[in-house]
Design an enzyme around this catalytic site. Structure first.
Site, PDB file in Angstrom:
ATOM      1  N   GLU A  31       7.205  -6.188 -14.141  1.00 21.58           N
ATOM      2  CA  GLU A  31       7.570  -5.390 -12.975  1.00 21.58           C
ATOM      3  C   GLU A  31       9.008  -5.708 -12.590  1.00 21.58           C
ATOM      4  O   GLU A  31       9.389  -6.886 -12.534  1.00 21.58           O
ATOM      5  CB  GLU A  31       6.600  -5.770 -11.835  1.00 21.58           C
ATOM      6  CG  GLU A  31       6.667  -4.899 -10.629  1.00 21.58           C
ATOM      7  CD  GLU A  31       5.676  -3.713 -10.673  1.00 21.58           C
ATOM      8  OE1 GLU A  31       5.137  -3.394 -11.751  1.00 21.58           O
ATOM      9  OE2 GLU A  31       5.479  -3.115  -9.609  1.00 21.58           O
TER      10      GLU A  31
ATOM     11  N   PHE B 229       4.788 -10.210 -16.956  1.00 25.75           N
ATOM     12  CA  PHE B 229       3.429 -10.750 -16.766  1.00 25.75           C
ATOM     13  C   PHE B 229       2.545 -10.589 -17.991  1.00 25.75           C
ATOM     14  O   PHE B 229       1.393 -10.995 -17.991  1.00 25.75           O
ATOM     15  CB  PHE B 229       2.755 -10.204 -15.497  1.00 25.75           C
ATOM     16  CG  PHE B 229       2.754  -8.696 -15.362  1.00 25.75           C
ATOM     17  CD1 PHE B 229       1.991  -7.908 -16.195  1.00 25.75           C
ATOM     18  CD2 PHE B 229       3.495  -8.089 -14.356  1.00 25.75           C
ATOM     19  CE1 PHE B 229       1.962  -6.529 -16.048  1.00 25.75           C
ATOM     20  CE2 PHE B 229       3.493  -6.712 -14.202  1.00 25.75           C
ATOM     21  CZ  PHE B 229       2.725  -5.928 -15.062  1.00 25.75           C
TER      22      PHE B 229
ATOM     23  N   LYS C 180       0.928  -9.630  -7.069  1.00 30.89           N
ATOM     24  CA  LYS C 180       1.148  -8.209  -7.319  1.00 30.89           C
ATOM     25  C   LYS C 180       2.533  -7.883  -6.773  1.00 30.89           C
ATOM     26  O   LYS C 180       2.736  -7.784  -5.568  1.00 30.89           O
ATOM     27  CB  LYS C 180       0.078  -7.350  -6.642  1.00 30.89           C
ATOM     28  CG  LYS C 180       0.211  -5.859  -7.004  1.00 30.89           C
ATOM     29  CD  LYS C 180      -0.943  -5.046  -6.498  1.00 30.89           C
ATOM     30  CE  LYS C 180      -1.045  -3.662  -7.093  1.00 30.89           C
ATOM     31  NZ  LYS C 180       0.141  -2.859  -7.125  1.00 30.89           N
TER      32      LYS C 180
ATOM     33  N   ARG D 170      -7.435   2.479 -17.210  1.00 31.56           N
ATOM     34  CA  ARG D 170      -7.660   1.932 -15.873  1.00 31.56           C
ATOM     35  C   ARG D 170      -9.069   1.363 -15.877  1.00 31.56           C
ATOM     36  O   ARG D 170     -10.001   2.002 -15.438  1.00 31.56           O
ATOM     37  CB  ARG D 170      -7.504   3.032 -14.823  1.00 31.56           C
ATOM     38  CG  ARG D 170      -7.357   2.547 -13.414  1.00 31.56           C
ATOM     39  CD  ARG D 170      -7.249   3.699 -12.451  1.00 31.56           C
ATOM     40  NE  ARG D 170      -5.981   4.390 -12.518  1.00 31.56           N
ATOM     41  CZ  ARG D 170      -4.855   3.959 -11.947  1.00 31.56           C
ATOM     42  NH1 ARG D 170      -4.844   2.833 -11.284  1.00 31.56           N
ATOM     43  NH2 ARG D 170      -3.744   4.657 -12.052  1.00 31.56           N
TER      44      ARG D 170
ATOM     45  N   GLU E 198      -2.665 -13.390 -10.302  1.00 33.03           N
ATOM     46  CA  GLU E 198      -1.203 -13.232 -10.374  1.00 33.03           C
ATOM     47  C   GLU E 198      -0.728 -12.564  -9.098  1.00 33.03           C
ATOM     48  O   GLU E 198      -1.491 -11.869  -8.441  1.00 33.03           O
ATOM     49  CB  GLU E 198      -0.811 -12.323 -11.561  1.00 33.03           C
ATOM     50  CG  GLU E 198      -1.071 -12.910 -12.906  1.00 33.03           C
ATOM     51  CD  GLU E 198      -0.849 -11.881 -14.022  1.00 33.03           C
ATOM     52  OE1 GLU E 198      -0.141 -10.889 -13.809  1.00 33.03           O
ATOM     53  OE2 GLU E 198      -1.411 -12.090 -15.106  1.00 33.03           O
TER      54      GLU E 198
ATOM     55  N   ARG F 228       7.160   3.283 -16.462  1.00 34.34           N
ATOM     56  CA  ARG F 228       5.730   3.502 -16.611  1.00 34.34           C
ATOM     57  C   ARG F 228       5.423   4.829 -17.303  1.00 34.34           C
ATOM     58  O   ARG F 228       4.436   4.939 -18.020  1.00 34.34           O
ATOM     59  CB  ARG F 228       5.128   3.468 -15.219  1.00 34.34           C
ATOM     60  CG  ARG F 228       3.720   3.807 -15.181  1.00 34.34           C
ATOM     61  CD  ARG F 228       3.294   3.864 -13.747  1.00 34.34           C
ATOM     62  NE  ARG F 228       2.046   4.565 -13.739  1.00 34.34           N
ATOM     63  CZ  ARG F 228       1.011   4.200 -13.024  1.00 34.34           C
ATOM     64  NH1 ARG F 228       1.096   3.176 -12.246  1.00 34.34           N
ATOM     65  NH2 ARG F 228      -0.093   4.884 -13.079  1.00 34.34           N
TER      66      ARG F 228
ATOM     67  N   LYS G  56      -6.825  -4.896  -8.577  1.00 33.95           N
ATOM     68  CA  LYS G  56      -5.724  -5.134  -7.638  1.00 33.95           C
ATOM     69  C   LYS G  56      -6.282  -5.305  -6.240  1.00 33.95           C
ATOM     70  O   LYS G  56      -7.277  -4.679  -5.884  1.00 33.95           O
ATOM     71  CB  LYS G  56      -4.716  -3.999  -7.692  1.00 33.95           C
ATOM     72  CG  LYS G  56      -5.291  -2.631  -7.406  1.00 33.95           C
ATOM     73  CD  LYS G  56      -4.238  -1.541  -7.493  1.00 33.95           C
ATOM     74  CE  LYS G  56      -4.890  -0.183  -7.408  1.00 33.95           C
ATOM     75  NZ  LYS G  56      -3.980   0.936  -7.453  1.00 33.95           N
TER      76      LYS G  56
HETATM   77  N1  LIG Z   1       1.050  -9.169 -11.949  1.00 36.93           N
HETATM   78  C1  LIG Z   1       0.887  -7.861 -12.163  1.00 36.93           C
HETATM   79  N2  LIG Z   1       0.081  -7.419 -13.163  1.00 36.93           N
HETATM   80  C2  LIG Z   1      -0.123  -6.100 -13.378  1.00 36.93           C
HETATM   81  N3  LIG Z   1       0.446  -5.134 -12.640  1.00 36.93           N
HETATM   82  C3  LIG Z   1       1.242  -5.498 -11.619  1.00 36.93           C
HETATM   83  C4  LIG Z   1       1.500  -6.874 -11.343  1.00 36.93           C
HETATM   84  N4  LIG Z   1       2.336  -6.922 -10.292  1.00 36.93           N
HETATM   85  C5  LIG Z   1       2.586  -5.660  -9.928  1.00 36.93           C
HETATM   86  N5  LIG Z   1       1.938  -4.773 -10.714  1.00 36.93           N
HETATM   87  C6  LIG Z   1       2.001  -3.300 -10.561  1.00 36.93           C
HETATM   88  O1  LIG Z   1       0.748  -2.833 -10.061  1.00 36.93           O
HETATM   89  C7  LIG Z   1       0.331  -1.690 -10.772  1.00 36.93           C
HETATM   90  C8  LIG Z   1      -1.148  -1.719 -10.912  1.00 36.93           C
HETATM   91  O2  LIG Z   1      -1.725  -0.883  -9.985  1.00 36.93           O
HETATM   92  P1  LIG Z   1      -2.196   0.550 -10.482  1.00 36.93           P
HETATM   93  O3  LIG Z   1      -2.656   0.454 -11.863  1.00 36.93           O
HETATM   94  O4  LIG Z   1      -3.145   1.099  -9.516  1.00 36.93           O
HETATM   95  O5  LIG Z   1      -0.850   1.366 -10.473  1.00 36.93           O
HETATM   96  P2  LIG Z   1      -0.390   2.374  -9.374  1.00 36.93           P
HETATM   97  O6  LIG Z   1      -1.211   3.609  -9.455  1.00 36.93           O
HETATM   98  O7  LIG Z   1       1.072   2.479  -9.501  1.00 36.93           O
HETATM   99  O8  LIG Z   1      -0.834   1.680  -8.085  1.00 36.93           O
HETATM  100  P3  LIG Z   1       0.011   0.998  -6.997  1.00 36.93           P
HETATM  101  O9  LIG Z   1       0.600   2.156  -6.245  1.00 36.93           O
HETATM  102  O10 LIG Z   1      -1.073   0.263  -6.282  1.00 36.93           O
HETATM  103  O11 LIG Z   1       0.997   0.117  -7.663  1.00 36.93           O
HETATM  104  C9  LIG Z   1       0.969  -1.835 -12.129  1.00 36.93           C
HETATM  105  O12 LIG Z   1       1.205  -0.599 -12.711  1.00 36.93           O
HETATM  106  C10 LIG Z   1       2.238  -2.581 -11.864  1.00 36.93           C
HETATM  107  O13 LIG Z   1       3.302  -1.670 -11.685  1.00 36.93           O
END
Ligand SMILES: Nc1ncnc2c1ncn2[C@@H]1O[C@H](COP(=O)(O)OP(=O)(O)OP(=O)(O)O)[C@@H](O)[C@H]1O
Length: 552
Positions: free
Chosen positions: A302, A341, A253, A416, A251, A273, A422
């Protein structure tokens, strides 16, 4: 339960050193909490409301100090209390030492008679305070606090003051409550954990465990309007993912802010969140989701800010969130879109345990894409070259990278795990909690200037550096307003800050260092923004810092 009895238990818990002993002692308290079990659990966690409710007490330290001073009598004022807290470092100890009570009561509250407080009364009065708004509300809130403090003995005052500021500091975290609930009511920890995942309500889960046992815990289900914690991702490699899962779901990001949309068949509520209600700042997403669904559903996705040229940096969305907090008063003109998503619940059925592919199927069936809402366009692949192409396309289109997901995986709230990976090419950043700061000099003497950064370390925090660069004058104003309320102690220009605000910071390198308690220091840290959508509990932990240091 009398609040005095609760305070005795809590003092005993606070005095213990070991986690196991503390957990046993908490279990004893849960065992005798009878009708107040739910409330007792929440109070132990320093909360009046369950985690899934956006309502917080939001009582600034100043209001608390004023109420304490009022209950302490004519010789003490708010400034005295503030000064004592600054030197003592703990509002609870200060409240305990003040000679509270016996002040002329307020007729309206029946105070002055030192009628004993119960746990239920404390929770009820604080709930009323949180919901008080409009004309005269400042006065009413102050009166409620005064009345409560005026009725406390010293030990009660210690815990009431900490509760009012939502920081119990007794070494009891969510993990302790989970384990103590399991032990008190003889149910498996896993059953507690899965009920917590879907309900986010420690009080409700404890009551269910005690009253109806393990079977009832497995039946606790999602509820539309009650947000659940978001499933999270780790960084990962394409080759490994294909090797372990056979195929990967790819998918985009999206570079925005995580939002959960709850549609009850009639109206939509949106949660960030950290489970704050962000319905009001995103009216076009509300309208879009309402128009796109016919049946009740919970969608995960998102929200991204866009302009003609494609997606804008995620800070633009957080600015929108902030409008609600009244921090930036100016109304921004940013257009937003919701990319759904995942689908956690559809038309009365929870989908958490179904596979990602099935949940995606349900998502596309349910959602009619429209102006401000669409669904992610997942591609299933077992070909690393194809994945590389998709990644390049996503970056080209202005997205942050791609997500690789295990097609067979269930949705695990708050985890997590290894099932969502990612990939983003940008240098890693760190999300650090601000635990201290320094007042500026000269022209900037009334502004906080340099900010102490910490990572999570167990139940506490470990420092990793200070950031002073990358911050505009306008931002310094905003950060000072945001953090001033959280100052816990001052020593010359240096202040200690109650953990509450998360900064995203960039850096050149992570070095080993004895200067900071984490054992590491950030080289050339720069401020990138406030993670409005993160609580201190969502900040990066020490082991991430260690692994980033190892892999650079
Ligand atoms: N297709 C997707 N599926 C899941 N999460 C997504 C997607 N697109 C964007 N995201 C975002 O990416 C985040 C996943 O990364 P992570 O769990 O590390 O969160 P984070 O700590 O906020 O990290 P980052 O700063 O990298 O976004 C999700 O919380 C979401 O907000």
């Amino acid at each position: 339960m009398e609040f005095a009895e609760f305070a005795d238990h809590v003092a005993a818990i606070e005095s213990l050193d070991g986690d196991i002993e503390r957990c046993e002692r908490v279990a004893d308290l849960l065992d005798v909490a009878s009708g107040d079990l739910g409330t007792v659990v929440r109070l132990l966690l320093g909360r009046v409301f369950p985690a899934h409710q956006s309502t917080t007490l939001d009582i600034g330290p100043r209001r608390c100090y004023e109420a304490l001073a009022r209950a302490a009598g004519h010789n003490v004022d708010g400034d005295d209390v503030e000064a004592r807290v600054a030197s003592e470092g703990d509002v609870g100890r200060v409240a305990e030492q003040l000679d509270l009570g016996g002040q002329q009561g307020l007729g309206a509250f029946g105070a002055g008679d030192r009628e004993a407080l119960s746990v239920a009364t404390v929770a009820d009065r604080l709930e009323t305070l949180a919901k008080t708004e409009g004309e005269g509300s400042e006065q009413t809130k102050g009166d409620i606090l005064f009345d409560l403090f005026n009725r406390t003995d010293p030990l009660e005052a210690r815990y009431l003051a900490r509760l009012v500021l939502e920081e119990m500091r007794i070494g009891v975290g969510e993990g302790t409550i989970r384990d103590a609930t399991a032990s008190a009511f003889d149910v498996p920890v896993e059953a507690i954990e899965s009920a917590l995942q879907v309900s986010n309500d420690y009080g409700l889960v404890a009551e269910t465990a005690r009253d109806d046992g393990v079977d009832a815990l497995t039946e606790v289900s999602l509820a539309v309007g009650r947000p659940v914690q978001a499933m999270l991702a780790q960084t990962g490699a394409v080759g490994d993912a294909i090797e372990s899962w056979g195929e990967v779901v790819v998918e985009r990001k999206y570079d925005g802010a995580r939002v959960q949309a709850h549609y009850d068949g009639d109206s939509v509520r949106l949660y960030s969140r950290n489970m704050e209600d962000v319905t009001a700042p995103l009216p076009e997403v509300v309208a879009g989701v309402e128009a796109s669904l016919d049946v009740p559903a919970i969608l995960d996705g998102e929200v991204v800010a866009v302009d003609d040229g494609g997606p804008l940096p995620f800070q633009e969305v957080l600015r929108r969130f902030r409008r609600k907090h009244d921090i930036a008063r100016a109304r921004e003109n940013v257009e937003v879109r919701f990319h759904a998503f995942d689908c956690l619940h559809a038309d009365g059925t929870d989908l958490l345990s179904q596979s990602l592919v099935d949940r995606h199927g349900r998502l596309t069936e349910l959602v009619d894409a429209g102006d401000h809402v669409d669904t992610a366009d997942p591609v299933v692949s077992d070909d690393p070259d194809e994945v590389a192409e998709l990644e390049a396309e996503a970056l080209e289109a202005g997205h942050e990278g791609i997500m690789l997901k295990n097609p067979e995986s269930a949705y695990t709230p708050g985890k997590r795990g290894q099932n969502w990976l990612k990939r983003k090419p940008d240098v890693e950043t760190l999300d650090c909690v601000v635990t201290g700061a320094e007042w500026g000099e000269g022209r900037r003497a009334s502004l906080l200037g340099s900010f102490e950064l910490s990572v999570r370390d167990g139940d506490g925090y470990a420092t990793v550096g200070k950031v002073a660069t990358g911050i505009t004058d306008e931002e310094l104003d905003r950060l000072t307003a945001l953090l001033e309320e959280k100052i816990r102690a001052e020593d010359g220009a240096e202040v200690t800050i109650e953990p509450g605000v998360v900064f995203e910071v960039g850096y050149e390198e992570i070095q080993e260092s004895t200067t900071y308690s984490s054992g590491y220091a950030l080289r050339f840290p720069r401020f990138l923004g406030v993670r409005e959508d993160k609580d201190p509990g969502d900040a990066d932990p020490l082991d991430r810092l260690e692994s980033l240091a190892d892999t650079q």
